[in-house]
Write an enzyme that holds these catalytic residues in place. Sequence first.
Site, PDB file in Angstrom:
ATOM      1  N   HIS A 128       0.848  -1.189   0.000  1.00 31.46           N
ATOM      2  CA  HIS A 128       0.000   0.000   0.000  1.00 31.46           C
ATOM      3  C   HIS A 128       0.889   1.247   0.000  1.00 31.46           C
ATOM      4  O   HIS A 128       2.034   1.208   0.467  1.00 31.46           O
ATOM      5  CB  HIS A 128      -0.878   0.026   1.257  1.00 31.46           C
ATOM      6  CG  HIS A 128      -2.003  -0.946   1.230  1.00 31.46           C
ATOM      7  ND1 HIS A 128      -3.177  -0.719   1.915  1.00 31.46           N
ATOM      8  CD2 HIS A 128      -2.151  -2.150   0.631  1.00 31.46           C
ATOM      9  CE1 HIS A 128      -3.999  -1.739   1.732  1.00 31.46           C
ATOM     10  NE2 HIS A 128      -3.394  -2.623   0.955  1.00 31.46           N
ATOM     11  N   GLU A 151       0.814   3.928   1.868  1.00 27.16           N
ATOM     12  CA  GLU A 151       1.260   4.354   3.191  1.00 27.16           C
ATOM     13  C   GLU A 151       2.427   3.504   3.681  1.00 27.16           C
ATOM     14  O   GLU A 151       3.383   4.024   4.265  1.00 27.16           O
ATOM     15  CB  GLU A 151       0.116   4.236   4.220  1.00 27.16           C
ATOM     16  CG  GLU A 151      -1.095   5.073   3.889  1.00 27.16           C
ATOM     17  CD  GLU A 151      -2.193   4.306   3.162  1.00 27.16           C
ATOM     18  OE1 GLU A 151      -3.366   4.544   3.490  1.00 27.16           O
ATOM     19  OE2 GLU A 151      -1.880   3.487   2.268  1.00 27.16           O
ATOM     20  N   CYS A 179      -6.495   2.073   5.581  1.00 27.07           N
ATOM     21  CA  CYS A 179      -7.137   0.812   5.944  1.00 27.07           C
ATOM     22  C   CYS A 179      -6.614   0.373   7.317  1.00 27.07           C
ATOM     23  O   CYS A 179      -5.708   1.007   7.871  1.00 27.07           O
ATOM     24  CB  CYS A 179      -6.816  -0.245   4.887  1.00 27.07           C
ATOM     25  SG  CYS A 179      -5.104  -0.844   4.961  1.00 27.07           S
ATOM     26  N   CYS A 199      -2.720  -0.162   7.397  1.00 27.67           N
ATOM     27  CA  CYS A 199      -1.965   1.091   7.316  1.00 27.67           C
ATOM     28  C   CYS A 199      -2.158   1.935   8.571  1.00 27.67           C
ATOM     29  O   CYS A 199      -1.210   2.553   9.062  1.00 27.67           O
ATOM     30  CB  CYS A 199      -2.350   1.853   6.058  1.00 27.67           C
ATOM     31  SG  CYS A 199      -1.842   0.969   4.562  1.00 27.67           S
TER      32      CYS A 199
END
Length: 156
Positions: free
Chosen positions: A58, A60, A88, A91
Amino acid sequence: MADHQTFTQEALMRLALEQASLAAGEGEVPVGAVVARAGEVIAVGRNRRESGKNALYHAEIEAIDGACKRLGGWRLPGCELFVTLEPCPMCAGAIINSRIVRVIFGAYDHKAGSFGSLVNLNDFPYNHKPEILGGFLEAECAALLSDFFSNLRKNK
């Protein structure tokens, strides 16, 4: 980008939007992130789950990983995270664990958002609670996502 150049919050979110656009161009869900401290860019990241074939890739996580490597530790004191989509649970956990002081996100994520939309991890008694600012340049961040998914549906 010059070393030690400082940016406004809007400019930092626009850098995150640039990362998200790069992700979209690579066929990835367009999410971009920037870790900054005192307006200075420490690291950037973008979603690479499809190309990397890895659920951990991801935006992040990539930005936090880059910031930890650049700053030489797992704690990111004084750092802020600018991200185009609400983090999410994975993260959000990485944000809490890295001690990021502030998260500024664009679009709300009603399917997985973990700083207010679906759940708020700051409601739990973790040892760190980042300040959260949601909806920053929300229209632009949301448009990038909706355009991506609209084009995906058209091309199926």
